[in-house]
Scaffold this motif. Structure first.
Motif, PDB file in Angstrom:
ATOM      1  N   HIS A 196      23.749 111.769   6.853  1.00 45.65           N
ATOM      2  CA  HIS A 196      23.278 112.892   6.048  1.00 45.65           C
ATOM      3  C   HIS A 196      21.843 113.192   6.433  1.00 45.65           C
ATOM      4  CE1 HIS A 196      22.163 115.466   2.756  1.00 45.65           C
ATOM      5  NE2 HIS A 196      21.361 114.560   2.226  1.00 45.65           N
ATOM      6  N   GLY A 197      21.611 114.376   6.982  1.00 45.89           N
ATOM      7  CA  GLY A 197      20.253 114.796   7.314  1.00 45.89           C
ATOM      8  C   GLY A 197      19.690 115.635   6.189  1.00 45.89           C
ATOM      9  N   TRP A 198      18.440 115.401   5.846  1.00 45.93           N
ATOM     10  CA  TRP A 198      17.856 116.129   4.724  1.00 45.93           C
ATOM     11  C   TRP A 198      16.443 116.597   5.033  1.00 45.93           C
ATOM     12  CZ3 TRP A 198      13.456 114.360   2.129  1.00 45.93           C
ATOM     13  CH2 TRP A 198      13.066 113.048   2.428  1.00 45.93           C
ATOM     14  N   ASN A 199      16.087 117.675   4.399  1.00 47.21           N
ATOM     15  CA  ASN A 199      14.733 118.214   4.451  1.00 47.21           C
ATOM     16  C   ASN A 199      14.271 118.474   3.023  1.00 47.21           C
ATOM     17  OD1 ASN A 199      13.924 118.746   7.397  1.00 47.21           O
ATOM     18  ND2 ASN A 199      15.995 119.611   7.298  1.00 47.21           N
ATOM     19  N   PRO A 200      12.980 118.372   2.765  1.00 48.22           N
ATOM     20  CA  PRO A 200      12.492 118.569   1.391  1.00 48.22           C
ATOM     21  C   PRO A 200      12.586 120.029   0.971  1.00 48.22           C
ATOM     22  CG  PRO A 200      10.655 118.407   2.896  1.00 48.22           C
ATOM     23  CD  PRO A 200      11.883 118.093   3.706  1.00 48.22           C
ATOM     24  N   PRO A 201      12.620 120.287  -0.325  1.00 46.11           N
ATOM     25  CA  PRO A 201      12.542 121.667  -0.804  1.00 46.11           C
ATOM     26  C   PRO A 201      11.260 122.314  -0.291  1.00 46.11           C
ATOM     27  CG  PRO A 201      13.116 120.170  -2.589  1.00 46.11           C
ATOM     28  CD  PRO A 201      12.726 119.315  -1.417  1.00 46.11           C
ATOM     29  N   VAL A 240      38.284 100.516   5.280  1.00 45.78           N
ATOM     30  CA  VAL A 240      37.350 101.174   6.199  1.00 45.78           C
ATOM     31  C   VAL A 240      35.927 100.681   5.929  1.00 45.78           C
ATOM     32  CG1 VAL A 240      36.371 103.362   6.963  1.00 45.78           C
ATOM     33  CG2 VAL A 240      38.803 103.220   6.373  1.00 45.78           C
ATOM     34  N   GLU A 241      35.310 100.125   6.939  1.00 45.12           N
ATOM     35  CA  GLU A 241      33.912  99.712   6.831  1.00 45.12           C
ATOM     36  C   GLU A 241      33.022 100.945   6.980  1.00 45.12           C
ATOM     37  OE1 GLU A 241      30.606  96.845   9.044  1.00 45.12           O
ATOM     38  OE2 GLU A 241      32.730  96.747   9.620  1.00 45.12           O
ATOM     39  N   VAL A 242      32.237 101.227   5.961  1.00 45.69           N
ATOM     40  CA  VAL A 242      31.423 102.449   5.924  1.00 45.69           C
ATOM     41  C   VAL A 242      29.944 102.101   6.067  1.00 45.69           C
ATOM     42  CG1 VAL A 242      30.824 104.525   4.620  1.00 45.69           C
ATOM     43  CG2 VAL A 242      33.129 103.547   4.425  1.00 45.69           C
ATOM     44  N   VAL A 243      29.283 102.796   6.964  1.00 42.92           N
ATOM     45  CA  VAL A 243      27.835 102.684   7.130  1.00 42.92           C
ATOM     46  C   VAL A 243      27.233 104.024   6.731  1.00 42.92           C
ATOM     47  CG1 VAL A 243      25.933 102.350   8.751  1.00 42.92           C
ATOM     48  CG2 VAL A 243      28.030 100.991   8.975  1.00 42.92           C
ATOM     49  N   GLU A 244      26.338 104.017   5.746  1.00 45.31           N
ATOM     50  CA  GLU A 244      25.713 105.238   5.256  1.00 45.31           C
ATOM     51  C   GLU A 244      24.298 105.352   5.822  1.00 45.31           C
ATOM     52  OE1 GLU A 244      25.763 105.177   1.015  1.00 45.31           O
ATOM     53  OE2 GLU A 244      27.858 104.513   0.899  1.00 45.31           O
ATOM     54  N   GLN A 245      23.973 106.538   6.310  1.00 44.20           N
ATOM     55  CA  GLN A 245      22.641 106.749   6.873  1.00 44.20           C
ATOM     56  C   GLN A 245      22.090 108.088   6.400  1.00 44.20           C
ATOM     57  OE1 GLN A 245      23.419 106.282  11.114  1.00 44.20           O
ATOM     58  NE2 GLN A 245      22.548 104.232  11.043  1.00 44.20           N
ATOM     59  N   CYS A 246      20.966 108.040   5.688  1.00 44.37           N
ATOM     60  CA  CYS A 246      20.233 109.244   5.296  1.00 44.37           C
ATOM     61  C   CYS A 246      19.028 109.364   6.221  1.00 44.37           C
ATOM     62  CB  CYS A 246      19.767 109.149   3.842  1.00 44.37           C
ATOM     63  SG  CYS A 246      21.020 109.574   2.641  1.00 44.37           S
ATOM     64  N   ARG A 247      18.933 110.479   6.922  1.00 41.69           N
ATOM     65  CA  ARG A 247      17.856 110.656   7.880  1.00 41.69           C
ATOM     66  C   ARG A 247      17.059 111.925   7.575  1.00 41.69           C
ATOM     67  NH1 ARG A 247      18.882 107.625  12.579  1.00 41.69           N
ATOM     68  NH2 ARG A 247      19.665 105.614  11.856  1.00 41.69           N
ATOM     69  N   TYR A 248      15.760 111.784   7.556  1.00 44.82           N
ATOM     70  CA  TYR A 248      14.889 112.936   7.351  1.00 44.82           C
ATOM     71  C   TYR A 248      14.904 113.791   8.617  1.00 44.82           C
ATOM     72  CZ  TYR A 248      10.542 115.598   6.919  1.00 44.82           C
ATOM     73  OH  TYR A 248       9.614 116.597   6.869  1.00 44.82           O
ATOM     74  N   GLY A 249      15.101 115.095   8.468  1.00 41.62           N
ATOM     75  CA  GLY A 249      15.065 115.995   9.612  1.00 41.62           C
ATOM     76  C   GLY A 249      16.403 116.680   9.850  1.00 41.62           C
ATOM     77  N   SER A 250      16.564 117.206  11.047  1.00 43.31           N
ATOM     78  CA  SER A 250      17.733 118.010  11.406  1.00 43.31           C
ATOM     79  C   SER A 250      19.006 117.186  11.423  1.00 43.31           C
ATOM     80  CB  SER A 250      17.519 118.652  12.781  1.00 43.31           C
ATOM     81  OG  SER A 250      18.735 119.154  13.290  1.00 43.31           O
ATOM     82  N   ALA A 251      19.995 117.592  10.630  1.00 41.20           N
ATOM     83  CA  ALA A 251      21.282 116.903  10.628  1.00 41.20           C
ATOM     84  C   ALA A 251      21.945 117.000  11.994  1.00 41.20           C
ATOM     85  CB  ALA A 251      22.187 117.506   9.556  1.00 41.20           C
ATOM     86  N   ALA A 252      21.838 118.162  12.633  1.00 37.62           N
ATOM     87  CA  ALA A 252      22.476 118.355  13.934  1.00 37.62           C
ATOM     88  C   ALA A 252      21.906 117.402  14.977  1.00 37.62           C
ATOM     89  CB  ALA A 252      22.319 119.804  14.385  1.00 37.62           C
ATOM     90  N   ASN A 253      20.596 117.229  14.986  1.00 33.11           N
ATOM     91  CA  ASN A 253      19.979 116.324  15.963  1.00 33.11           C
ATOM     92  C   ASN A 253      20.404 114.880  15.733  1.00 33.11           C
ATOM     93  OD1 ASN A 253      18.627 118.447  17.130  1.00 33.11           O
ATOM     94  ND2 ASN A 253      16.688 118.062  16.078  1.00 33.11           N
TER      95      ASN A 253
END
Length: 301
Positions: A196-201, A240-253
């Motif tokens: 999940h890529g995110w950017n601040p409001p 299913v082994e799930v790995v969750e990753q939240c990354r700041y910045g462009s989701a596409a990148n």
């Protein structure tokens, strides 16, 4: 109607790679494979030209689908393979064929960037027009590319699958998209990596680079939101082994980078009724340009 995995076939290297991937997927799903071969008629004067005469037309309308079918049957014994030969504009014919399939598989040119079949008029139209999942496979894709190296460090289709990679927006999560990704991981007996890529409001944007506390607080909120979305799916698919990753910045990148270690990338496309044309969305467009693994585009409401 019989459920099938369908693949667009035009005789190019990229479409043959797509057909081969579709055959492997059909076996994973226990479904028949349908090769959809489209012949686009040309005006009679052009059809009679020396380079586009009867022999050329016979090659494209008979030899290409026959040889592709025979090759797949040899490499995948027991798989039910059929060919549907249709005439018309490829983008329209394949978009209609996709509506009747469990998923449609198309080929793309090149190892960097995308041209022609994928994000040319044909591929983009099929992705944008159909509400069924569409998988894009690059030319040169091999079965071993989707698997981890064997113990001696050699690529092998007999080793374990790399994880499935899911790009997820926690603001508007789609059950259709998430279930597709979990199901793909189950069929491959692989893990699932959710990015999940995110950017601040906008009103946080100026202060975020210097306010590390604020950035950390926003990051914690995003991590919690992703975990909350995935909690019921972890319960539904406990193997299913799930790995969750939240990354700041462009989701596409982030998805493009992570795709190098994925067997399949799964992204969503929101269905929009736009009177000014069809679009696939900026994230999907960027991922399709740069992903190193096959990409499944799942339409959702």
């Amino acid at each position: 109607m019989v459920r099938t995995v369908a693949a667009g076939l035009d005789g190019s290297a990229e479409s043959l790679a797509a057909a081969e991937w579709a055959a492997r997927e059909a076996k994973l799903r226990g479904l028949p494979l349908k090769l959809v071969h489209v012949w686009e008629p040309v005006p009679e004067p052009i059809a009679q030209a020396p380079l586009l005469g009867a022999e050329t037309q016979q090659h494209w309308t008979e030899r290409v689908p026959r040889e592709a079918t025979e090759g797949i049957r040899l490499r995948h014994p027991g798989l039910d393979v059929s060919v549907e030969q249709l005439s018309g504009t490829p983008r329209d014919v394949l978009a209609r064929a996709a509506k009747d399939a469990e998923l449609m598989v198309l080929g793309s040119r090149g190892l960097s960037g995308i041209g022609g079949f994928l994000l040319g008029s044909v591929g983009q139209a099929v992705v944008a027009q159909t509400e069924r999942p569409v998988v894009l496979v690059r030319a040169g894709e091999q079965a071993a590319d989707e698997h981890v190296m064997d113990p001696s460090g050699i690529p092998s289709a007999a080793s374990l699958f790399k994880p499935v990679l899911l790009g997820l927006d926690t603001d508007s999560p789609s059950d259709t998209l998430i279930e597709f990704a979990f199901d793909a991981a189950v069929r491959r007996e692989s893990g699932l990596r959710v990015v999940h890529g995110w950017n601040p409001p906008p009103y946080y944007a100026y202060g975020l680079p210097t306010d590390l506390g604020l950035r950390e607080e926003l990051s914690k909120r995003q991590i919690a939101a992703l975990s909350e979305v995935l909690r019921p799916w972890r319960q539904k698919f406990p193997t299913v082994e799930v790995v969750e990753q939240c990354r700041y910045g462009s989701a596409a990148n982030h998805l493009a980078d992570a795709s190098r270690e994925a067997s399949l990338v799964v992204i969503g496309r929101r269905i929009r009724r736009n009177p000014f044309g069809v679009h696939i969305g900026p994230v999907a467009h960027a991922v399709l340009h740069h992903a190193a693994a096959p990409v499944a585009v799942v339409a959702h409401g």
